[in-house]
Design a protein around this motif. Structure first.
Motif, mmCIF file in Angstrom:
data_model
loop_
_atom_site.group_PDB
_atom_site.id
_atom_site.type_symbol
_atom_site.label_atom_id
_atom_site.label_comp_id
_atom_site.label_asym_id
_atom_site.label_seq_id
_atom_site.Cartn_x
_atom_site.Cartn_y
_atom_site.Cartn_z
ATOM 1 N N ALA A 1 0.847 -1.193 0.000
ATOM 2 C CA ALA A 1 0.000 0.000 0.000
ATOM 3 C C ALA A 1 0.882 1.242 0.000
ATOM 4 O O ALA A 1 1.989 1.238 0.564
ATOM 5 C CB ALA A 1 -0.918 0.012 1.216
ATOM 6 N N GLY A 2 0.395 2.310 -0.647
ATOM 7 C CA GLY A 2 1.142 3.564 -0.675
ATOM 8 C C GLY A 2 0.200 4.743 -0.850
ATOM 9 O O GLY A 2 -0.884 4.604 -1.428
ATOM 10 N N ARG A 3 0.626 5.885 -0.318
ATOM 11 C CA ARG A 3 -0.147 7.113 -0.493
ATOM 12 C C ARG A 3 0.791 8.297 -0.578
ATOM 13 O O ARG A 3 1.695 8.453 0.260
ATOM 14 C CB ARG A 3 -1.121 7.321 0.662
ATOM 15 N N GLY A 4 0.592 9.131 -1.589
ATOM 16 C CA GLY A 4 1.378 10.344 -1.732
ATOM 17 C C GLY A 4 1.032 11.366 -0.667
ATOM 18 O O GLY A 4 -0.118 11.457 -0.212
ATOM 19 N N GLY A 5 2.018 12.158 -0.289
ATOM 20 C CA GLY A 5 1.818 13.150 0.759
ATOM 21 C C GLY A 5 0.805 14.214 0.414
ATOM 22 O O GLY A 5 0.210 14.828 1.307
ATOM 23 N N ALA B 1 5.843 6.697 -1.310
ATOM 24 C CA ALA B 1 5.158 7.168 -2.516
ATOM 25 C C ALA B 1 5.426 8.631 -2.820
ATOM 26 O O ALA B 1 4.820 9.187 -3.735
ATOM 27 C CB ALA B 1 3.651 6.924 -2.382
ATOM 28 N N GLY B 2 6.325 9.284 -2.068
ATOM 29 C CA GLY B 2 6.643 10.674 -2.342
ATOM 30 C C GLY B 2 5.550 11.621 -1.896
ATOM 31 O O GLY B 2 4.650 11.264 -1.149
ATOM 32 N N GLY B 3 5.614 12.851 -2.388
ATOM 33 C CA GLY B 3 4.691 13.879 -1.942
ATOM 34 C C GLY B 3 3.624 14.240 -2.946
ATOM 35 O O GLY B 3 2.956 15.269 -2.805
ATOM 36 N N GLY B 4 3.432 13.424 -3.964
ATOM 37 C CA GLY B 4 2.510 13.746 -5.043
ATOM 38 C C GLY B 4 1.047 13.650 -4.662
ATOM 39 O O GLY B 4 0.684 13.180 -3.577
ATOM 40 N N SER C 1 -3.385 11.898 -8.569
ATOM 41 C CA SER C 1 -3.165 11.411 -9.935
ATOM 42 C C SER C 1 -1.693 11.358 -10.321
ATOM 43 O O SER C 1 -1.362 11.230 -11.504
ATOM 44 C CB SER C 1 -3.921 12.322 -10.929
ATOM 45 N N ASP C 2 -0.802 11.413 -9.315
ATOM 46 C CA ASP C 2 0.631 11.555 -9.604
ATOM 47 C C ASP C 2 1.451 10.283 -9.414
ATOM 48 O O ASP C 2 2.674 10.313 -9.586
ATOM 49 C CB ASP C 2 1.225 12.651 -8.701
ATOM 50 N N TYR C 3 0.827 9.175 -9.078
ATOM 51 C CA TYR C 3 1.601 7.982 -8.720
ATOM 52 C C TYR C 3 2.455 7.447 -9.868
ATOM 53 O O TYR C 3 3.555 6.927 -9.637
ATOM 54 C CB TYR C 3 0.658 6.883 -8.211
ATOM 55 N N LEU C 4 1.981 7.576 -11.085
ATOM 56 C CA LEU C 4 2.733 7.067 -12.244
ATOM 57 C C LEU C 4 3.289 8.195 -13.097
ATOM 58 O O LEU C 4 3.589 8.007 -14.272
ATOM 59 C CB LEU C 4 1.842 6.144 -13.083
ATOM 60 N N ARG C 5 3.476 9.370 -12.482
ATOM 61 C CA ARG C 5 4.094 10.496 -13.176
ATOM 62 C C ARG C 5 5.586 10.232 -13.377
ATOM 63 O O ARG C 5 6.219 9.522 -12.587
ATOM 64 C CB ARG C 5 3.931 11.778 -12.365
ATOM 65 N N PRO C 6 6.193 10.818 -14.424
ATOM 66 C CA PRO C 6 7.636 10.639 -14.635
ATOM 67 C C PRO C 6 8.433 11.120 -13.427
ATOM 68 O O PRO C 6 8.166 12.192 -12.872
ATOM 69 C CB PRO C 6 7.921 11.519 -15.861
ATOM 70 N N GLY C 7 9.392 10.311 -12.985
ATOM 71 C CA GLY C 7 10.255 10.684 -11.874
ATOM 72 C C GLY C 7 9.641 10.533 -10.504
ATOM 73 O O GLY C 7 10.283 10.842 -9.497
ATOM 74 N N SER C 8 8.409 10.039 -10.419
ATOM 75 C CA SER C 8 7.749 9.884 -9.136
ATOM 76 C C SER C 8 8.380 8.758 -8.320
ATOM 77 O O SER C 8 8.643 7.672 -8.843
ATOM 78 C CB SER C 8 6.266 9.572 -9.354
ATOM 79 N N PRO C 9 8.626 8.987 -7.012
ATOM 80 C CA PRO C 9 9.097 7.886 -6.159
ATOM 81 C C PRO C 9 8.120 6.721 -6.152
ATOM 82 O O PRO C 9 8.526 5.566 -6.034
ATOM 83 C CB PRO C 9 9.203 8.532 -4.777
ATOM 84 N N ALA C 10 6.822 7.028 -6.272
ATOM 85 C CA ALA C 10 5.835 5.956 -6.308
ATOM 86 C C ALA C 10 6.027 5.080 -7.538
ATOM 87 O O ALA C 10 5.988 3.845 -7.444
ATOM 88 C CB ALA C 10 4.420 6.541 -6.294
#
Length: 235
Positions: free
Chosen positions: A159-163, A200-203, A206-215
């Protein structure tokens, strides 16, 4: 979508649309990721799902394939349907059948189920008995099951969630109302649920599969069986 280079396993333009599209060479893939999208995903807004699928496929490499599974009618984010599991339950038979047929066709492949937002409700309901190695829940409003054991799966559950994800503000409750049960209960990133929680970073939502995303990086690592940076652990 009519381009001859596109590869659809299924397509139906009615009622918001259904589509199952393959990115990569499914015939030679040893690793397969199946993306199950969330609310407000339809043919008019298909570009977001397609873009994320293409970026994940690039992150996974040439020996992998990604399948975007828009196999159900998704609810509008701002709707009564998005507050209950009814539409998710309607999607379960189709997802189970698809995964079963995929596993039978590719018995040597490592299959992971990647589930975003309302799609995580679908995956949690479909989880018992699914022949997959990983179930990844991200941007989830809750999964109804109280813990990983209740999913009755042999898969490793992540499981993951952006900040910056607004879904964190949704109360994790279940309320029985006269005409429906609203809410999805347990937050899958909570310690009591028992999933492996990946960074999952701070995104945003809708940012989980963005380029450069930690997620994106960590989801790709999960799918390919590499070491993953987990929240609260050194990995």
């Amino acid at each position: 979508m009519a381009d001859a280079s596109r590869r659809f396993l299924a397509f139906d333009g009615r009622d918001g649309g259904r589509a199952v599209e393959v990115f990569g060479d499914l015939a030679t893939a040893g690793t397969i990721a199946v993306l199950v999208p969330g609310s407000d995903t339809n043919l008019d807004k298909y570009g977001l799902l397609r873009g994320g699928s293409m970026r994940l496929r690039e992150a996974l490499g040439d020996r992998a394939a990604v399948i975007a599974w828009l196999g159900y009618r998704t609810p509008s984010t701002v709707s009564v349907a998005a507050m209950s599991a009814g539409w998710a339950d309607g999607a379960v038979p189709g997802l189970r059948t698809f995964v079963r047929e995929l596993a039978a066709a590719k018995p040597a492949a490592a299959i992971s189920l990647l589930c975003h937002s309302y799609g995580s409700v679908v995956c949690a309901r479909a989880a018992p008995g699914l022949d997959v190695g990983n179930i990844v829940l991200y941007g989830s409003p809750g999964v109804i099951a109280p813990n990983v054991a209740a999913l009755r799966t042999r898969a490793t559950v992540w499981a993951g969630r952006g900040g910056g994800d607004w879904v964190a503000r949704i109360p994790n409750v279940r309320l029985r109302l006269p005409f429906l049960t609203a809410g999805f209960g347990t937050d899958p990133v909570s310690p009591k649920f028992g999933a492996h929680v990946f960074a999952a970073g701070g995104g945003g939502h809708s940012d989980y599969l963005r380029p450069g995303s930690p997620a994106l990086e960590n989801i790709a690592r999960i799918v390919t069986g590499q070491a993953v940076r987990e929240v609260g652990r050194h990995a």
